[in-house]
Scaffold this motif. Structure first.
Motif: not given
Length: 147
Positions: A50-63, A83-87, A108-109
């Protein structure tokens, strides 16, 4: 730079949305375990095809990006997970303008699998799942992220 403080309510909402999408009950564990439960739920979605929920994937990547920045503070390498984040992380010469000389980019994956140890840096690079440019753009010494 200290990691951002994750909003527990936003984490819980993202986690519960992902759990609903997986036909699982809402999260009822402790707030301190929310980030790990969210990462696990996103991985469960990937495991089921499945494709994860966008906000769930974004929050997991960010964390997980924030954990990298906390474990390897610095501004030598920019790690991007669009498209989630960068550090910026890794000690060494600091980048201040324009395109950084050391950049790691992945999806993300792949980032989540690298961060939790399901995939090694070498495997990800070999299969072309990671783009790494610059002499310091090797995260193998920092992955997987462990507590």
């Amino acid at each position: 730079m200290p990691p951002r403080k994750l909003d527990p309510e936003k984490l819980r909402a993202a986690l519960d949305a992902q759990l609903v999408a997986l036909d699982e009950p809402p999260y009822d564990g402790p707030a301190a375990a929310l980030p790990g439960a969210l990462v696990a739920a996103v991985l469960a979605a990937y495991d089921r095809g499945l494709t994860p929920e966008r906000d769930a994937a974004r929050q997991a990547v960010r964390h997980l990006l924030d954990r990298l920045a906390a474990a390897a503070p610095g501004r030598t390498v920019e790690v991007r997970v669009p498209p989630y984040a960068a550090v910026q992380a890794i000690p060494g010469p600091r980048h201040t303008r324009g395109t950084p000389p050391n950049v790691v980019e992945t999806d993300g994956r792949t980032w989540i699998e690298l961060a939790v140890g399901r995939l090694t840096w070498e495997e990800a690079v070999a299969k072309g799942a990671v783009s790494a440019s610059g002499s310091r753009a090797d995260l193998s010494a920092y992955l997987p992220l462990v507590d």
